[in-house]
Motif scaffolding. Structure first.
Motif, mmCIF file in Angstrom:
data_model
loop_
_atom_site.group_PDB
_atom_site.id
_atom_site.type_symbol
_atom_site.label_atom_id
_atom_site.label_comp_id
_atom_site.label_asym_id
_atom_site.label_seq_id
_atom_site.Cartn_x
_atom_site.Cartn_y
_atom_site.Cartn_z
ATOM 1 N N UNK A 40 48.800 42.415 42.427
ATOM 2 C CA UNK A 40 49.621 42.794 41.270
ATOM 3 C C UNK A 40 49.569 41.641 40.010
ATOM 4 N N UNK A 41 49.590 40.552 40.341
ATOM 5 C CA UNK A 41 49.477 39.408 39.384
ATOM 6 C C UNK A 41 48.237 39.644 38.590
ATOM 7 N N UNK A 42 47.068 39.788 39.251
ATOM 8 C CA UNK A 42 45.815 40.166 38.538
ATOM 9 C C UNK A 42 45.657 41.452 37.736
ATOM 10 N N UNK A 43 46.550 42.426 38.154
ATOM 11 C CA UNK A 43 46.713 43.660 37.230
ATOM 12 C C UNK A 43 47.244 43.355 35.938
ATOM 13 N N UNK A 44 48.395 42.591 36.001
ATOM 14 C CA UNK A 44 48.934 42.305 34.907
ATOM 15 C C UNK A 44 48.201 41.189 33.731
ATOM 16 N N UNK A 45 47.440 40.521 34.638
ATOM 17 C CA UNK A 45 46.429 39.585 33.662
ATOM 18 C C UNK A 45 45.273 40.218 32.741
ATOM 19 N N UNK A 46 44.890 41.542 33.544
ATOM 20 C CA UNK A 46 43.800 42.273 32.917
ATOM 21 C C UNK A 46 42.543 41.336 33.323
ATOM 22 N N UNK A 47 41.655 41.284 32.221
ATOM 23 C CA UNK A 47 40.136 40.584 32.712
ATOM 24 C C UNK A 47 39.130 41.657 32.958
ATOM 25 N N UNK A 48 38.178 41.200 33.690
ATOM 26 C CA UNK A 48 37.060 42.158 34.362
ATOM 27 C C UNK A 48 37.567 43.609 34.459
ATOM 28 N N UNK A 49 36.805 44.554 33.843
ATOM 29 C CA UNK A 49 37.253 45.629 33.997
ATOM 30 C C UNK A 49 37.142 46.574 35.558
ATOM 31 N N UNK A 50 36.054 46.099 36.155
ATOM 32 C CA UNK A 50 35.925 46.607 37.427
ATOM 33 C C UNK A 50 36.937 46.014 38.502
ATOM 34 N N UNK A 51 37.315 44.832 38.294
ATOM 35 C CA UNK A 51 38.296 44.230 39.008
ATOM 36 C C UNK A 51 39.766 44.850 38.606
ATOM 37 N N UNK A 52 39.890 45.105 37.388
ATOM 38 C CA UNK A 52 41.533 45.747 37.017
ATOM 39 C C UNK A 52 41.457 47.119 37.673
ATOM 40 N N UNK A 53 40.230 47.810 37.549
ATOM 41 C CA UNK A 53 40.350 49.233 38.120
ATOM 42 C C UNK A 53 40.577 49.294 39.746
ATOM 43 N N UNK A 54 40.110 48.347 40.394
ATOM 44 C CA UNK A 54 40.334 47.928 41.811
ATOM 45 C C UNK A 54 41.721 47.771 41.987
ATOM 46 N N UNK A 55 42.354 46.935 41.211
ATOM 47 C CA UNK A 55 43.762 46.555 41.610
ATOM 48 C C UNK A 55 44.715 47.511 41.092
ATOM 49 N N UNK A 56 44.358 48.488 40.103
ATOM 50 C CA UNK A 56 45.117 49.416 39.672
ATOM 51 C C UNK A 56 44.981 50.486 40.588
ATOM 52 N N UNK A 57 43.983 50.837 41.236
ATOM 53 C CA UNK A 57 43.826 51.968 42.187
ATOM 54 C C UNK A 57 44.902 51.401 43.592
#
Length: 145
Positions: A40-57
């Motif tokens: 969740x915290x990584x999702x809030x930070x943003x950053x790498x698009x692929x990483x964000x997509x995994x976290x969002x999923x």
């Protein structure tokens, strides 16, 4: 006052197995630890698009899974919260501070860290559990709430 606790062994075993399976699959397929707070915290930070997509999923799955169970079975557990909103906020803040100082949450340490025999996670999980035992004892037997 003697609070009643519903014991649901089959649902608990199934839920635990699904959490374990999710943790194993995330590690096997993505090399990542399933720590809900870190995700969740990584999702809030943003950053790498692929990483964000995994976290969002992952977060979407955590939110939508109960909705899917309700849609498929027509059953939803009764949720009762026997404390006030201020108590929930204070509890959430305490947990947030603990997660920050502990370097992770119960899913990261308790499920993934213990499975990897991480000494840090074993100590963190023992601390979580000891704190939970003391808190329940104090609230139920000393304060009487």
């Amino acid at each position: 006052m003697n609070p009643v606790t519903e014991f649901t062994p089959l649902a608990s075993i199934a839920g635990g197995a699904l959490i374990g399976l999710a943790a194993v699959l995330l590690m096997a397929l993505h090399g990542r630890i399933l720590g809900a707070t870190g995700i969740l915290s990584g999702l809030m930070r943003g950053g790498d698009a692929r990483d964000w997509q995994l976290r969002a999923a992952l977060v979407a799955g955590m939110v939508l899974a109960p909705v899917a169970i309700l849609a498929l079975t027509g059953w939803s557990p009764a949720i009762t919260i026997p404390v006030s909103r201020p108590a929930i906020v204070v509890g959430g803040l305490i947990v947030g501070v603990g997660v920050s100082y502990g370097g992770g949450c119960t899913s990261g340490h308790g499920v993934c860290g213990n499975a990897r025999f991480s000494r840090r996670s074993i100590v963190a999980t023992a601390s979580f559990m000891a704190t939970a035992f003391v808190t329940v004892f104090v609230i139920r037997h000393l304060i009487g709430a």
